[in-house]
Design a protein around this motif. Structure first.
Motif, PDB file in Angstrom:
ATOM      1  N   ILE A 188      49.613  36.916  35.697  1.00 42.38           N
ATOM      2  CA  ILE A 188      49.140  35.563  35.414  1.00 42.38           C
ATOM      3  C   ILE A 188      48.724  34.892  36.724  1.00 42.38           C
ATOM      4  N   ASP A 189      48.121  33.714  36.604  1.00 39.30           N
ATOM      5  CA  ASP A 189      47.799  32.867  37.764  1.00 39.30           C
ATOM      6  C   ASP A 189      46.833  33.532  38.746  1.00 39.30           C
ATOM      7  N   GLY A 190      45.676  33.942  38.265  1.00 39.58           N
ATOM      8  CA  GLY A 190      44.685  34.539  39.150  1.00 39.58           C
ATOM      9  C   GLY A 190      43.900  33.502  39.935  1.00 39.58           C
ATOM     10  N   LEU A 195      35.300  37.388  50.314  1.00 41.72           N
ATOM     11  CA  LEU A 195      35.542  37.717  51.710  1.00 41.72           C
ATOM     12  C   LEU A 195      34.227  37.807  52.483  1.00 41.72           C
ATOM     13  N   ASP A 196      34.313  37.789  53.803  1.00 44.17           N
ATOM     14  CA  ASP A 196      33.122  37.912  54.644  1.00 44.17           C
ATOM     15  C   ASP A 196      32.448  39.269  54.475  1.00 44.17           C
ATOM     16  N   THR A 197      33.189  40.233  53.986  1.00 44.42           N
ATOM     17  CA  THR A 197      32.667  41.584  53.764  1.00 44.42           C
ATOM     18  C   THR A 197      31.906  41.688  52.442  1.00 44.42           C
ATOM     19  N   ASP A 198      31.785  40.544  51.732  1.00 42.53           N
ATOM     20  CA  ASP A 198      31.168  40.486  50.405  1.00 42.53           C
ATOM     21  C   ASP A 198      32.027  41.146  49.337  1.00 42.53           C
ATOM     22  N   GLU A 199      33.269  41.471  49.673  1.00 44.38           N
ATOM     23  CA  GLU A 199      34.237  41.908  48.684  1.00 44.38           C
ATOM     24  C   GLU A 199      34.923  40.670  48.104  1.00 44.38           C
ATOM     25  N   PHE A 200      35.685  40.885  47.056  1.00 46.39           N
ATOM     26  CA  PHE A 200      36.408  39.791  46.424  1.00 46.39           C
ATOM     27  C   PHE A 200      37.891  40.141  46.376  1.00 46.39           C
ATOM     28  N   VAL A 201      38.714  39.141  46.633  1.00 44.23           N
ATOM     29  CA  VAL A 201      40.154  39.347  46.567  1.00 44.23           C
ATOM     30  C   VAL A 201      40.712  38.447  45.469  1.00 44.23           C
ATOM     31  N   LEU A 202      41.502  39.044  44.610  1.00 39.12           N
ATOM     32  CA  LEU A 202      42.131  38.344  43.498  1.00 39.12           C
ATOM     33  C   LEU A 202      43.616  38.172  43.807  1.00 39.12           C
ATOM     34  N   PHE A 203      44.027  36.938  44.063  1.00 35.85           N
ATOM     35  CA  PHE A 203      45.448  36.649  44.237  1.00 35.85           C
ATOM     36  C   PHE A 203      46.056  36.457  42.849  1.00 35.85           C
ATOM     37  N   LEU A 204      47.258  36.945  42.641  1.00 37.50           N
ATOM     38  CA  LEU A 204      47.843  36.950  41.306  1.00 37.50           C
ATOM     39  C   LEU A 204      49.355  36.869  41.377  1.00 37.50           C
ATOM     40  N   LYS A 205      49.944  36.533  40.246  1.00 37.28           N
ATOM     41  CA  LYS A 205      51.402  36.506  40.141  1.00 37.28           C
ATOM     42  C   LYS A 205      51.861  37.659  39.260  1.00 37.28           C
ATOM     43  N   ASP A 206      52.769  38.468  39.779  1.00 37.37           N
ATOM     44  CA  ASP A 206      53.436  39.481  38.974  1.00 37.37           C
ATOM     45  C   ASP A 206      54.499  38.752  38.161  1.00 37.37           C
ATOM     46  N   GLU A 207      54.269  38.646  36.866  1.00 37.43           N
ATOM     47  CA  GLU A 207      55.119  37.845  35.993  1.00 37.43           C
ATOM     48  C   GLU A 207      56.294  38.632  35.418  1.00 37.43           C
ATOM     49  N   LYS A 215      58.240  38.067  39.886  1.00 37.30           N
ATOM     50  CA  LYS A 215      57.923  36.651  40.062  1.00 37.30           C
ATOM     51  C   LYS A 215      57.402  36.354  41.470  1.00 37.30           C
ATOM     52  N   ASN A 216      56.481  37.196  41.946  1.00 37.81           N
ATOM     53  CA  ASN A 216      55.956  37.051  43.300  1.00 37.81           C
ATOM     54  C   ASN A 216      54.431  37.082  43.304  1.00 37.81           C
ATOM     55  N   ILE A 217      53.859  36.789  44.455  1.00 40.27           N
ATOM     56  CA  ILE A 217      52.404  36.751  44.615  1.00 40.27           C
ATOM     57  C   ILE A 217      51.935  38.031  45.299  1.00 40.27           C
ATOM     58  N   ARG A 218      50.848  38.607  44.766  1.00 41.57           N
ATOM     59  CA  ARG A 218      50.232  39.805  45.323  1.00 41.57           C
ATOM     60  C   ARG A 218      48.725  39.600  45.329  1.00 41.57           C
ATOM     61  N   TRP A 219      47.973  40.608  45.776  1.00 42.49           N
ATOM     62  CA  TRP A 219      46.521  40.506  45.722  1.00 42.49           C
ATOM     63  C   TRP A 219      45.913  41.864  45.393  1.00 42.49           C
ATOM     64  N   ALA A 220      44.662  41.814  44.924  1.00 41.94           N
ATOM     65  CA  ALA A 220      43.910  43.023  44.613  1.00 41.94           C
ATOM     66  C   ALA A 220      42.465  42.788  45.049  1.00 41.94           C
ATOM     67  N   LYS A 221      41.722  43.869  45.321  1.00 45.36           N
ATOM     68  CA  LYS A 221      40.343  43.760  45.806  1.00 45.36           C
ATOM     69  C   LYS A 221      39.361  44.385  44.829  1.00 45.36           C
ATOM     70  N   ALA A 222      38.101  43.922  44.939  1.00 45.43           N
ATOM     71  CA  ALA A 222      37.023  44.511  44.145  1.00 45.43           C
ATOM     72  C   ALA A 222      35.711  44.316  44.892  1.00 45.43           C
ATOM     73  N   LYS A 223      34.734  45.179  44.616  1.00 37.90           N
ATOM     74  CA  LYS A 223      33.409  45.053  45.219  1.00 37.90           C
ATOM     75  C   LYS A 223      32.546  44.057  44.457  1.00 37.90           C
ATOM     76  N   ASN A 224      32.882  43.834  43.196  1.00 34.35           N
ATOM     77  CA  ASN A 224      32.161  42.882  42.358  1.00 34.35           C
ATOM     78  C   ASN A 224      33.118  41.830  41.833  1.00 34.35           C
ATOM     79  N   ILE A 225      32.612  40.639  41.626  1.00 41.00           N
ATOM     80  CA  ILE A 225      33.472  39.541  41.222  1.00 41.00           C
ATOM     81  C   ILE A 225      34.147  39.789  39.876  1.00 41.00           C
ATOM     82  N   PRO A 232      47.693  46.238  42.587  1.00 42.68           N
ATOM     83  CA  PRO A 232      48.146  45.111  43.404  1.00 42.68           C
ATOM     84  C   PRO A 232      48.777  45.556  44.717  1.00 42.68           C
ATOM     85  N   SER A 233      48.697  44.683  45.698  1.00 42.69           N
ATOM     86  CA  SER A 233      49.367  44.910  46.979  1.00 42.69           C
ATOM     87  C   SER A 233      50.867  44.757  46.803  1.00 42.69           C
ATOM     88  N   LEU A 234      51.583  44.978  47.877  1.00 41.85           N
ATOM     89  CA  LEU A 234      52.997  44.619  47.897  1.00 41.85           C
ATOM     90  C   LEU A 234      53.104  43.097  47.854  1.00 41.85           C
TER      91      LEU A 234
END
Length: 309
Positions: A188-190, A195-207, A215-225, A232-234
């Protein structure tokens, strides 16, 4: 006091932030009954409420008529576009626009999950802009009972969220609803940052709450929005429950703000590479009862007028 604030805004350095922009934070208080609240900052660390912490816009749509989790984006059309959670158990979200954050359009109720009659909710919507397609993307989290049985029972009560999205060019016509993020856990909570690299980072909550609480915040990347986004990251937050991440880049640092909701306080972490994060919760200050919201940039002329008032 207003004159001092106006002078302060004129002379204080904007550490890595464009001189034409001022950082604002949209948020709600209580259960969201009284609507939109705003705060501003000239450095991203010290935040001050506007309008004596009174509401800028009262909610009018939805079954519950609430305005929780307000997310505001200043679009290329020079309009502020806002979406919000209009109720706890509904199939739609709220939308309104403004040129100055004071006078708002009529509020709309967008039934983004109307096609899923069993859906329990539409929570924490956010809005971003896709420059490649010249359109806006609205995304949120919903629980559809039985849709992802492998993680049933891992969240709070009956909720087992995944992220969904629609796109629009005019806020009149919308694409069909699509799945944005499913990596096999309750999410939840995206919040998306380009990014400057034209990638996109999605911050999210592991619910996830069971069998072991995340119940923490992580992130994930993508080349397209629209993804696909990576696993997810640690966790980038600490030994506390966190929700509602929102990120902005200040100079060379990414700063992620979030709600330490069980502690009833705001927190933040910062990083220069998205891999190594430092907790700076003790360096930030929010006045008022700030809750889950979004950081965004406001043109200097508009910001100054609001602060002077």
């Amino acid at each position: 006091m207003k004159q001092i604030l106006a002078l302060f805004l004129l002379v204080i350095p904007f550490w890595g932030i464009s001189q034409s922009d001022v950082l604002f934070f949209s948020y709600f208080k209580g259960n969201g009954e009284d609507g939109l609240h705003l705060a501003y900052s000239t450095d991203g660390y010290q935040w001050n409420t506007l309008k004596n912490d009174k509401s800028f816009l009262q909610p009018e749509v939805g079954e519950s008529v609430l305005m929780r989790d307000p997310c505001i984006l200043y679009g290329p059309d020079k309009q502020f576009h806002m979406v919000w959670t209009s109720g706890w158990n509904e199939h739609g979200i709220g939308y309104a626009s403004s040129k100055d954050l004071v006078t708002w359009s009529g509020q709309k109720y967008i039934e983004v999950m109307k096609h899923e009659p069993e859906a329990l909710n539409c929570w924490a919507p956010e809005i971003t802009y896709d420059e490649a397609k010249n359109e806006y993307m609205i995304f949120w989290s919903s629980t559809i009972p039985g849709r992802f049985p492998e993680t049933d029972g891992t969240g709070d009560d009956k909720y087992n969220h995944r992220m969904y999205y629609v796109t629009t060019k005019d806020f009149e016509k919308y694409s069909e609803t699509k799945l944005l993020y499913d990596r096999g856990f309750n999410v939840i909570d995206g919040s998306i940052l380009k990014l400057d690299t034209d990638e996109f980072v999605l911050f999210l909550k592991d619910e996830t709450r069971e069998p072991v609480a995340e119940k923490n915040i992580r992130w994930a990347k993508a080349k397209n929005i629209e993804g696909p986004y990576s696993k997810p990251s640690l966790p980038i937050t600490g030994d506390y429950w966190a929700e509602g991440p929102t990120c902005i880049k200040i100079g060379e640092k990414y700063v992620v703000y979030f709600d330490k909701y069980t502690k009833k306080s705001m927190g933040a972490v910062e990083s220069t590479d998205l891999e190594n994060w430092t907790d700076i919760s003790d360096k930030i200050s929010f006045t008022g009862g700030v809750r889950h919201g979004t950081v965004f940039s406001v043109p200097y002329k508009i910001a100054r007028q609001l602060i002077e008032e």
